[in-house]
Design an enzyme around this catalytic site. Sequence first.
Site, PDB file in Angstrom:
ATOM      1  CD  GLU A  36      -2.437   1.830   0.296  1.00 42.17           C
ATOM      2  OE1 GLU A  36      -2.307   3.032  -0.023  1.00 42.17           O
ATOM      3  OE2 GLU A  36      -3.187   1.040  -0.318  1.00 42.17           O
ATOM      4  CB  CYS A  46     -17.908   7.550   1.178  1.00 39.40           C
ATOM      5  SG  CYS A  46     -17.817   6.532  -0.307  1.00 39.40           S
ATOM      6  CB  VAL A  84       3.353  -2.511  -6.961  1.00 41.85           C
ATOM      7  CG1 VAL A  84       3.684  -3.433  -8.136  1.00 41.85           C
ATOM      8  CG2 VAL A  84       3.270  -3.312  -5.665  1.00 41.85           C
ATOM      9  CG  ASP A 289     -13.168   2.487  -7.046  1.00 40.13           C
ATOM     10  OD1 ASP A 289     -14.154   1.762  -6.860  1.00 40.13           O
ATOM     11  OD2 ASP A 289     -12.901   3.477  -6.348  1.00 40.13           O
ATOM     12  CE1 TYR A 432     -50.266   5.669   6.108  1.00 37.51           C
ATOM     13  CE2 TYR A 432     -51.723   3.980   7.030  1.00 37.51           C
ATOM     14  CZ  TYR A 432     -51.406   5.311   6.815  1.00 37.51           C
ATOM     15  OH  TYR A 432     -52.217   6.295   7.321  1.00 37.51           O
TER      16      TYR A 432
END
Length: 456
Positions: A36, A46, A84, A289, A432
Amino acid sequence: MAQRLIVIGGDAAGMSAASQARRRRDSDDLEIVVFERGHFTSYSACGIPYWISGLVPGPEQLIARDPETFRTKYAMDVRMRHEVTAIDLERREVVARDLEGGGEIRERFDDLVYATGAVPVKPPWADSDAGGVFGMQTLDDGAALRDWLDAETQPRRAVVVGGGYIGVEIAEALIQRGLSVTLVEAGDQPMSTVDADMGELVADAMRGLGITIRTGLPVTGLEQRDGRVSAVVTAEGPIPTDVVVLGLGVRPNAALAEAAGLPLGPTGAIRVDRRMRVPGLAGIWAAGDCVETLHRVSGLPVNVPLGTHANKQGRVAGINIGGGYATFAGVIGTAVTKVCELEVGRTGLREREATSAGFDFVSVIAESTSRAGYYPGARTMTVKLIAERPSGRLLGAQIVGWSEAAKRIDTLAVALWNGMTVDDMTSLDLGYAPPYAPVWDPVLIAARKAVDALDR
């Protein structure tokens, strides 16, 4: 010798894949190495706008699991700040660079998960050495913006370039921080993920919050003074500012994959099958992604960068690597957000997407209230449905409303996922009670209106 799994990318897709593989295979059977390049693992991108606004106190609240948890609880070799730089498929090795300690290493793999996510769209004019210009993709980006906002010379004016989800949410966050905010959008409307008639409702809410909206206005450059941004340049003149945030969307982070010979699809993302395998390359997986997947309504390949998909795709890849069997069934593009108290939801196809996919359709807009009209707190809600002609099959839906609106899109997403017609939907047995819905829920009212519009 234990097999070795290398994961490139330590966020949603990558760590979901690694975790699922570990649950099925212990460390004596499968060694897991994660690279990472950032400072954080498994965090909610988000949530960054809500940290910027101050609603979330700090970045630690946005982190699901830190690197040390993966090392100790899941027996993974997690190497932070390692990027990487090459994948050697023939030798089955990756080349990585230590971004802080320096030096380069090579590591072998038996299986490889490519989960590099997306990168922000950054126009050439944004490659400036001026201080005060920020992307908004990672926690590191959020920390940099927070530091700028909290500095001794606090900015008073902000320009957000781009009116997608991130742009709209950051604009609201900066208003809540007390800045004067202008949102500049090259297209005709902010929030282009909904149709223009629904987007105008969003724009009205943003203006009510105090955000200045400039549409149809591309940014062409930046001006700076004393090393800090001072204005964005447009065809209609400069817009003075103390900080610029880019909200121009993202593209698949697939350059490394393409250089290694992984196949890309028409969206520019990596091609994978339903098990998240890269076709024709044994032991090579991709998720998140950076991949494209099937849109269940249009039948076309799409790249929809959302954390919900990334987590599911990573889970599927990890189960399969671990010896199980799982598939990813595709997407329908469901998403929600808010602007101040206005809630926005969408699923399926917009009108122009339905046209591009070759559908003959009707679209209807219905207005109702979130609760029984007489019950305190009832607010208006606008529901738009797009239905195929003549079958009545639901193709897409959008909702904009002030209260209890956004999550109603989930009802429409389930109907869409299961191929229901608007005729079917008029009979849905929805809950409802006056505090929660009128006798005829807004979803049912819109479905009835769509049936009438089909005029069969």
